[in-house]
Write an enzyme that holds these catalytic residues in place. Structure first.
Site, PDB file in Angstrom:
ATOM      1  N   CYS A   2       0.844  -1.203   0.000  1.00  0.00           N
ATOM      2  CA  CYS A   2       0.000   0.000   0.000  1.00  0.00           C
ATOM      3  C   CYS A   2       0.876   1.249   0.000  1.00  0.00           C
ATOM      4  CB  CYS A   2      -0.854   0.008   1.260  1.00  0.00           C
ATOM      5  SG  CYS A   2      -1.724  -1.529   1.512  1.00  0.00           S
ATOM      6  N   ARG A  27       4.419  -0.047  -6.453  1.00  0.00           N
ATOM      7  CA  ARG A  27       4.392  -0.858  -5.224  1.00  0.00           C
ATOM      8  C   ARG A  27       3.314  -1.933  -5.295  1.00  0.00           C
ATOM      9  NH1 ARG A  27       6.683   2.007  -0.472  1.00  0.00           N
ATOM     10  NH2 ARG A  27       5.289   0.798   0.820  1.00  0.00           N
ATOM     11  N   TRP A  74      -3.345  -2.596  -1.269  1.00  0.00           N
ATOM     12  CA  TRP A  74      -3.044  -3.971  -1.735  1.00  0.00           C
ATOM     13  C   TRP A  74      -3.774  -4.862  -0.745  1.00  0.00           C
ATOM     14  CZ3 TRP A  74       0.583  -8.062  -0.169  1.00  0.00           C
ATOM     15  CH2 TRP A  74       0.875  -8.948  -1.182  1.00  0.00           C
ATOM     16  N   ASN A 100      -1.343   1.636   6.388  1.00  0.00           N
ATOM     17  CA  ASN A 100      -0.548   0.503   5.872  1.00  0.00           C
ATOM     18  C   ASN A 100      -0.303  -0.431   7.043  1.00  0.00           C
ATOM     19  OD1 ASN A 100      -0.406   1.524   3.326  1.00  0.00           O
ATOM     20  ND2 ASN A 100       1.727   2.205   3.449  1.00  0.00           N
ATOM     21  N   GLY A 101      -0.405  -1.744   6.775  1.00  0.00           N
ATOM     22  CA  GLY A 101      -0.112  -2.707   7.827  1.00  0.00           C
ATOM     23  C   GLY A 101      -1.318  -3.596   8.067  1.00  0.00           C
ATOM     24  N   GLU A 488      18.767 -16.654  -9.591  1.00  0.00           N
ATOM     25  CA  GLU A 488      18.260 -15.312  -9.905  1.00  0.00           C
ATOM     26  C   GLU A 488      17.671 -15.271 -11.314  1.00  0.00           C
ATOM     27  OE1 GLU A 488      17.368 -12.778  -8.595  1.00  0.00           O
ATOM     28  OE2 GLU A 488      17.424 -11.190 -10.111  1.00  0.00           O
ATOM     29  N   LYS A 492      13.797 -14.132 -12.149  1.00  0.00           N
ATOM     30  CA  LYS A 492      13.461 -13.059 -13.097  1.00  0.00           C
ATOM     31  C   LYS A 492      12.414 -13.537 -14.089  1.00  0.00           C
ATOM     32  CE  LYS A 492      14.655  -9.878 -11.537  1.00  0.00           C
ATOM     33  NZ  LYS A 492      14.923 -10.356 -10.247  1.00  0.00           N
ATOM     34  N   GLU A 495       8.913 -14.190 -12.265  1.00  0.00           N
ATOM     35  CA  GLU A 495       8.136 -13.095 -11.680  1.00  0.00           C
ATOM     36  C   GLU A 495       7.600 -12.117 -12.725  1.00  0.00           C
ATOM     37  OE1 GLU A 495      10.141 -10.486  -8.944  1.00  0.00           O
ATOM     38  OE2 GLU A 495      12.054 -10.785  -9.919  1.00  0.00           O
ATOM     39  N   HIS A 511      20.786 -36.137  -9.383  1.00  0.00           N
ATOM     40  CA  HIS A 511      20.100 -36.706  -8.211  1.00  0.00           C
ATOM     41  C   HIS A 511      18.591 -36.514  -8.305  1.00  0.00           C
ATOM     42  CE1 HIS A 511      24.033 -37.325  -6.464  1.00  0.00           C
ATOM     43  NE2 HIS A 511      24.332 -36.077  -6.746  1.00  0.00           N
ATOM     44  N   LYS A 610       6.732  -4.028  -4.985  1.00  0.00           N
ATOM     45  CA  LYS A 610       8.155  -3.681  -4.975  1.00  0.00           C
ATOM     46  C   LYS A 610       8.737  -3.807  -3.580  1.00  0.00           C
ATOM     47  CE  LYS A 610      12.009  -2.348  -6.675  1.00  0.00           C
ATOM     48  NZ  LYS A 610      12.773  -3.337  -7.475  1.00  0.00           N
TER      49      LYS A 610
HETATM   50  C1  AGP Z   1      13.088  -9.248  -6.902  1.00  0.00           C
HETATM   51  O1  AGP Z   1      12.994  -9.220  -8.326  1.00  0.00           O
HETATM   52  C2  AGP Z   1      11.738  -9.365  -6.242  1.00  0.00           C
HETATM   53  N1  AGP Z   1      10.929  -8.251  -6.583  1.00  0.00           N
HETATM   54  C3  AGP Z   1      11.811  -9.668  -4.777  1.00  0.00           C
HETATM   55  O2  AGP Z   1      12.303 -10.988  -4.665  1.00  0.00           O
HETATM   56  C4  AGP Z   1      12.721  -8.748  -3.916  1.00  0.00           C
HETATM   57  O3  AGP Z   1      14.076  -8.989  -4.217  1.00  0.00           O
HETATM   58  C5  AGP Z   1      12.483  -9.107  -2.448  1.00  0.00           C
HETATM   59  O4  AGP Z   1      11.140  -8.813  -2.151  1.00  0.00           O
HETATM   60  C6  AGP Z   1      13.402  -8.338  -1.480  1.00  0.00           C
HETATM   61  O5  AGP Z   1      13.189  -6.954  -1.597  1.00  0.00           O
HETATM   62  P1  AGP Z   1      14.238  -5.942  -0.874  1.00  0.00           P
HETATM   63  O6  AGP Z   1      15.565  -6.142  -1.551  1.00  0.00           O
HETATM   64  O7  AGP Z   1      13.665  -4.577  -1.079  1.00  0.00           O
HETATM   65  O8  AGP Z   1      14.296  -6.348   0.567  1.00  0.00           O
END
Ligand code: AGP
Length: 615
Positions: A2, A27, A74, A100-101, A488, A492, A495, A511, A610
């Site tokens: 949010c 966000r 959100w 928020n929260g 990683e 990518k 997501e 394995h 984000k």
């Molecule tokens: C990364 O592409 C993702 N959006 C997610 O895994 C992100 O890295 C994770 O939420 C951690 O975020 P931060 O680095 O702001 O703590």
């Protein structure tokens, strides 16, 4: 997560708030709303879906006033619906809140308030907050919004960021922060003040910001800011001058923030390195870490805690720090760390890696470390974020605002920050000769240019994406320091294109997982010219023998690999420890172009945010 924006001053609040919310769109949210006070009345507009729906509603039925609050939601409690969108108004229509929260005890509070005759209009946990404030305002705190709010939040369990207005007191906003449910930044203007859950929302108006700490409450008028603790003690506050340039947050000539941020990496890594290396002495210069030689030599282990992409960055950094500083490094998920009663003492350093500096799981792991007397460091991109403020020392990523939900330039910046940390620790602990330090410093100086050359593979990757985008399962394989890059690369793709992809240590394929490989499975193999090259070639042969479609990430000039793989993406020859930074570039670009081919919302992928500020 949010987003919150508030304003009080001489301008019309409505456009300032809605434009500010627009800068928080990355966000992730599913509804939005704005409330202003005019002629002692609260005027409210809310809608589900994208912010454009709210803009249209306001255009058709305008509201204006010199004080207002807004929110992008959100959903946690209550489906995305107009009635559940913030802001929420109290039953008697006197108070209005954004939040928020999560109010963890909202059901019992709601039952209690209903038994007192309060009628609720939404399914949200947030509504109990505004009803509690009205209850305390009517019982002894009339006319004192700060006091009524202060009393109300004592009943809440969980982490919160709250902003509230009272139609009877249209000359003040009250903001509260409890725990780590996203930040509360107070932007200072001339006879006007701003509030935001995230810096970009108000950066065009002011760079002077105050950040509320946990369990603090602020009373904000157009010309003043008074902050106290929740038990009523007035406290002084630091005014930060935020260096971000809002222009650089624009997309420039790129279609998406993510593409822009991938291509920014040559420059952003230069910013990350700048001023932090004495190339002559081979020394890393990290004054914000506040680390003495004695302290560095007294450490006997380090734990890295992080989530998602930042966790994978920590897996790479482990190689640097163990190799250069001879310090044992354990890497753990922020969301797991605090549940295993970790072994921590005064000889332990805990490093949190977090782009946003607000990830609630990582912040919780940091609190665990602090309570057990660890030395607490953080690597953050968001200046002034909570993680940075609670650390004993920090290293900023200096990557500039990262708007795309899928992290790219922050990932490579955090790897370079760990390289700097390893060099710094090695120097202080005496585990590196001066010659070794000079060599590592020299290697780092080469990196931005090597990254720039790796970015030149984009045209080939666009073509490859056209061939691969319809497949539904991908495998990413790597070994040693590039195993985290396989993880990683898979994340990518997952997501932003919503394709199932799995990163795996290449040596583990035999394995079990090798049973997955057939003609329908693209297999990405990171096979750079290093000590593990022959093993990776063997891996490629095993995958080919089962019909897999092999795409190799290989070192420029390696023609042999082309006889083994179906496709080869070349990257420049890079010093081994820094090869992960270069190897990830084609994987970032591949994920981006596959997602484009699939018509996905690259910058704001479904279900993602984000900064994950809820557990
Ligand atoms: C990364 O592409 C993702 N959006 C997610 O895994 C992100 O890295 C994770 O939420 C951690 O975020 P931060 O680095 O702001 O703590």
């Amino acid at each position: 997560m949010c987003g919150i924006v508030g304003y009080i001053g001489k301008q019309d609040a409505t456009p300032i708030i809605i434009d500010g919310l627009g800068r928080l769109e990355y966000r992730g949210y599913d509804s939005a709303g704005v409330a202003v006070i005019k002629d002692s009345q609260i005027h409210l507009r809310r809608d589900v879906g994208k912010l454009s729906n709210l803009r249209q509603k306001v255009a058709l039925d305008p509201i204006s006033g010199s004080i207002g609050i807004g929110h992008t939601r959100w959903a946690t409690h209550g489906v995305p619906a107009e009635r559940n969108a913030h802001p929420h108004v109290s039953m008697d229509g006197e108070f209005v809140v954004v939040h928020n929260g999560i109010v963890e005890n909202y059901l019992e509070l709601k039952d209690e308030l209903i038994s007192e005759g309060i009628e609720f209009k939404s399914d949200t946990d947030t509504e109990v907050i505004v009803q509690l404030i009205e209850r305390f305002a009517h019982n002894g705190a009339r006319g004192n919004l700060t006091e009524a709010t202060r009393k109300a939040v004592q009943f809440l369990r969980g982490a919160h960021a709250i902003v509230v207005m009272n139609r009877e007191k249209p000359d003040e906003l009250v903001a509260v922060r409890i725990g780590n449910a996203g930040g509360v930044a107070i932007g200072l203007g001339e006879d006007e003040n701003y509030i935001a859950s995230d810096i970009p929302a108000i950066l065009e108006h002011t760079r002077r910001m105050i950040f509320l700490e946990s369990r603090q409450i602020a009373t904000i008028t157009a010309s003043s800011v008074h902050i106290q603790t929740l038990d009523g003690q007035p406290i002084s506050h630091e005014v930060h001058d935020i260096p971000y340039d809002p222009v650089s947050a624009a997309k420039g000539e790129f279609k998406h923030f993510m593409q822009k941020e991938i291509f920014e990496q040559a420059r952003s890594l230069t910013d990350t390195i700048r001023g932090r290396i004495d190339f002559e002495q081979g020394e890393a210069i990290l004054p914000d870490l506040n680390l003495t030689r004695e302290r560095a030599r007294a450490l006997d282990r380090m734990v890295t805690v992080a989530c998602g992409t930042s966790y994978y960055s920590g897996l790479v950094g482990k190689f640097f720090i163990e190799h250069m500083a001879r310090l044992n490094v354990e890497v753990d998920y922020g969301s797991e760390y605090r549940y295993r009663d970790p072994i921590i003492d005064e000889h332990t350093a805990v490093l949190a890696i977090t782009q946003s500096g607000e990830t609630v799981d990582t912040l919780a792991a940091m609190e665990e470390a602090r309570e057990k007397q660890a030395t607490l460091w953080s690597i953050v991109n968001a200046v002034g974020s909570q993680a940075m403020r609670v650390s004993d020392g920090y290293i900023t990523m200096n990557a500039g605002p990262e708007i795309g939900v899928a992290s790219t330039k922050a990932f490579t910046a955090s790897i370079v920050d760990q390289y700097l940390l390893a060099l710094h620790l090695g120097g202080l602990r005496g585990t590196l000769t001066t010659e070794q330090q000079r060599q590592y410093a020299h290697d780092l100086g080469l990196l931005p240019d090597l990254v720039g050359r790796a970015l030149e593979t984009e045209p080939q990757i666009k073509e490859l994406a056209a061939l691969l985008h319809h497949y539904t399962d991908f495998l990413y394989l790597g070994r040693g320091i590039n195993y985290p890059i396989a993880l990683e690369g898979a994340l990518k793709l997952k997501e932003i294109s919503y394709i199932h992809a799995e990163g795996y240590p290449a040596g583990e394929m035999k394995h079990g997982p090798i049973a997955l490989i057939d003609e329908q499975m693209p297999v990405l193999c990171i096979a750079l010219k290093d000590s593990l090259y022959e093993k990776m070639v063997s891996q490629i042969e095993q995958a080919k023998a089962r019909g897999g479609i092999v795409i190799a990430i290989a070192t420029e000039g390696d023609t042999f690999i082309a006889s083994k793989a179906d496709h080869v993406l070349y990257v420049p020859d890079t010093p081994h420890l820094l090869s992960p930074v270069v190897a990830v570039i084609p994987l970032q670009l591949l994920a981006y172009h596959v997602a484009l081919r699939r018509g996905a919302d690259v910058d704001q992928p479904r279900n993602l945010a984000k900064s994950v500020t809820v557990e």
